[in-house]
Design an enzyme around this catalytic site. Structure first.
Site, mmCIF file in Angstrom:
data_model
loop_
_atom_site.group_PDB
_atom_site.id
_atom_site.type_symbol
_atom_site.label_atom_id
_atom_site.label_comp_id
_atom_site.label_asym_id
_atom_site.label_seq_id
_atom_site.Cartn_x
_atom_site.Cartn_y
_atom_site.Cartn_z
ATOM 1 N N TYR A 38 -60.498 1.827 90.754
ATOM 2 C CA TYR A 38 -59.323 2.631 91.136
ATOM 3 C C TYR A 38 -58.362 2.750 89.941
ATOM 4 C CZ TYR A 38 -56.228 4.830 94.533
ATOM 5 O OH TYR A 38 -55.449 5.735 95.219
ATOM 6 N N LYS A 85 -50.157 4.638 92.058
ATOM 7 C CA LYS A 85 -49.755 4.411 93.460
ATOM 8 C C LYS A 85 -48.674 3.335 93.556
ATOM 9 C CE LYS A 85 -52.449 7.358 95.650
ATOM 10 N NZ LYS A 85 -51.874 8.661 96.041
HETATM 11 P P1 NAD Z 1 -57.907 15.951 98.546
HETATM 12 O O1 NAD Z 1 -58.703 16.237 97.313
HETATM 13 O O2 NAD Z 1 -58.255 16.679 99.771
HETATM 14 O O3 NAD Z 1 -56.352 16.133 98.259
HETATM 15 C C1 NAD Z 1 -55.777 15.953 96.987
HETATM 16 C C2 NAD Z 1 -54.878 17.150 96.775
HETATM 17 O O4 NAD Z 1 -54.166 17.020 95.536
HETATM 18 C C3 NAD Z 1 -55.690 18.466 96.688
HETATM 19 O O5 NAD Z 1 -55.183 19.388 97.613
HETATM 20 C C4 NAD Z 1 -55.447 18.930 95.261
HETATM 21 O O6 NAD Z 1 -55.413 20.346 95.133
HETATM 22 C C5 NAD Z 1 -54.049 18.346 95.025
HETATM 23 N N1 NAD Z 1 -53.695 18.347 93.605
HETATM 24 C C6 NAD Z 1 -54.319 17.712 92.562
HETATM 25 N N2 NAD Z 1 -53.702 18.034 91.401
HETATM 26 C C7 NAD Z 1 -52.673 18.866 91.725
HETATM 27 C C8 NAD Z 1 -51.672 19.556 90.975
HETATM 28 N N3 NAD Z 1 -51.615 19.463 89.638
HETATM 29 N N4 NAD Z 1 -50.779 20.332 91.630
HETATM 30 C C9 NAD Z 1 -50.834 20.473 92.986
HETATM 31 N N5 NAD Z 1 -51.756 19.856 93.744
HETATM 32 C C10 NAD Z 1 -52.658 19.067 93.128
HETATM 33 O O7 NAD Z 1 -58.042 14.352 98.747
HETATM 34 P P2 NAD Z 1 -57.296 13.355 99.728
HETATM 35 O O8 NAD Z 1 -58.151 12.159 99.765
HETATM 36 O O9 NAD Z 1 -56.907 14.046 100.982
HETATM 37 O O10 NAD Z 1 -56.001 12.963 98.894
HETATM 38 C C11 NAD Z 1 -54.685 13.133 99.409
HETATM 39 C C12 NAD Z 1 -53.851 11.903 99.093
HETATM 40 O O11 NAD Z 1 -54.350 10.802 99.837
HETATM 41 C C13 NAD Z 1 -53.871 11.484 97.639
HETATM 42 O O12 NAD Z 1 -52.582 11.055 97.260
HETATM 43 C C14 NAD Z 1 -54.828 10.305 97.655
HETATM 44 O O13 NAD Z 1 -54.601 9.408 96.589
HETATM 45 C C15 NAD Z 1 -54.441 9.691 98.971
HETATM 46 N N6 NAD Z 1 -55.395 8.734 99.553
HETATM 47 C C16 NAD Z 1 -56.688 9.077 99.741
HETATM 48 C C17 NAD Z 1 -57.566 8.165 100.307
HETATM 49 C C18 NAD Z 1 -59.009 8.521 100.521
HETATM 50 O O14 NAD Z 1 -59.826 7.591 100.678
HETATM 51 N N7 NAD Z 1 -59.385 9.775 100.556
HETATM 52 C C19 NAD Z 1 -57.107 6.887 100.688
HETATM 53 C C20 NAD Z 1 -55.767 6.573 100.488
HETATM 54 C C21 NAD Z 1 -54.912 7.507 99.918
#
Ligand code: NAD
Length: 260
Positions: free
Chosen positions: A159, A166
């Site tokens: 990570y 984070k």
């Molecule tokens: P996802 O890929 O669906 O979402 C990530 C989003 O970030 C996308 O819509 C992408 O377009 C956007 N993004 C990236 N760079 C960008 C930029 N420069 N400008 C505008 N938008 C931008 O994936 P996700 O897993 O739904 O991630 C959403 C959040 O959840 C993130 O913060 C991620 O760290 C967090 N998260 C995810 C998990 C997991 O296991 N999937 C667990 C805990 C936290």
């Protein structure tokens, strides 16, 4: 029942129907909120088409491009919201990004540029968006929620720089909560367990993370985007009016275990 009738929410971070932001959007919409979306634009307009298809299903009329690395995009997004709605009640920030190479090699090998980029997109973007959202929120009526991960608190294999981003994000939540609380704006984070999305596909060994949760978490299963969405809807509702500066784990209790 969570009631968000009459609340106007901007959801940043839907890429497709697997996105955590989309689960949040569904929950907010089910609770009666009116939604606007921002998306990361690409040359072929694919993201716009994908998000538009989803936005249409929740009768959303506002869909705007925003690359959070770009101040002009951010300004245009919040100006358009101000013009369309004249205000804002809820901001959802569900955005993160790091170079794939920085999520595979040793953490200590992270480049200066990779470190800066991950923190700019994943952490600073909350600060920049919250500042602009706060100017549209009426006194006592705002709620901001971002999405973090346990890798902020303990080293999760690969990570890496995202864990540091984070940790910064969670600290930003506390600083924003302290600053914006006096005008009645609450700022919180949810910390979901691993969920298969476009972003998580970039993490080598992601399967091991979900297996660890299903075998060790107190609830012995992984969570869904809708479970995350329902927790966010709660945080945005009057039922959570006394809560700010908090990180709410939505991970089946995995954060209580020894880890991956
Ligand atoms: P996802 O890929 O669906 O979402 C990530 C989003 O970030 C996308 O819509 C992408 O377009 C956007 N993004 C990236 N760079 C960008 C930029 N420069 N400008 C505008 N938008 C931008 O994936 P996700 O897993 O739904 O991630 C959403 C959040 O959840 C993130 O913060 C991620 O760290 C967090 N998260 C995810 C998990 C997991 O296991 N999937 C667990 C805990 C936290």
């Amino acid at each position: 029942m969570i009631d968000l009738e009459g609340r106007r929410a901007l959801v940043m971070g839907v890429a497709n129907e697997q996105s955590i932001a989309w689960g949040i959007a569904e929950s907010l919409s089910a609770a009666g909120a009116e939604l606007a979306f921002s998306y990361l634009p690409d040359e072929r307009g694919r993201a716009e088409r994908r998000v538009k298809r989803l936005a249409d299903t929740v009768q959303s009329e506002l869909l705007l491009p925003c690359d959070v690395r770009n101040d002009e995009d951010l300004a245009a997004l919040f100006d358009a919201l101000g013009e369309h709605w004249g205000g804002l009640d809820i901001l959802i920030h569900s955005i993160a990004w790091a170079r794939t190479e920085d999520l595979s090699k040793e953490f200590s090998a992270t480049s200066r540029e990779g470190f800066a980029l991950a923190n700019e997109v994943s952490t600073y973007s909350l600060v920049a968006a919250a500042h602009r959202a706060g100017q549209l929120m009426a006194h006592g009526a705002g709620s901001i929620v971002t999405v973090t991960y346990l890798g902020s608190q303990r080293p999760v294999p690969r990570y890496n720089v995202m864990g540091v981003a984070k940790a910064g994000l969670e600290s930003a939540v506390r600083y924003l909560a302290a600053e914006m609380g006096p005008v009645g704006i609450r700022v919180n984070a949810v910390s979901p367990g691993p969920i298969e999305t476009l972003s998580s596909a970039a993490l080598a060994g992601f399967d091991r993370m979900t297996q660890a949760v299903s075998s060790q978490a107190p609830l012995r299963r992984n969570v869904t985007t809708r479970e995350v969405g329902d927790a966010v809807a709660f945080l945005c509702s009057d039922a959570a009016r006394g809560i700010t500066g908090q990180v709410l784990y939505v991970d089946g209790g995995f954060h209580l275990t020894a880890g991956i």
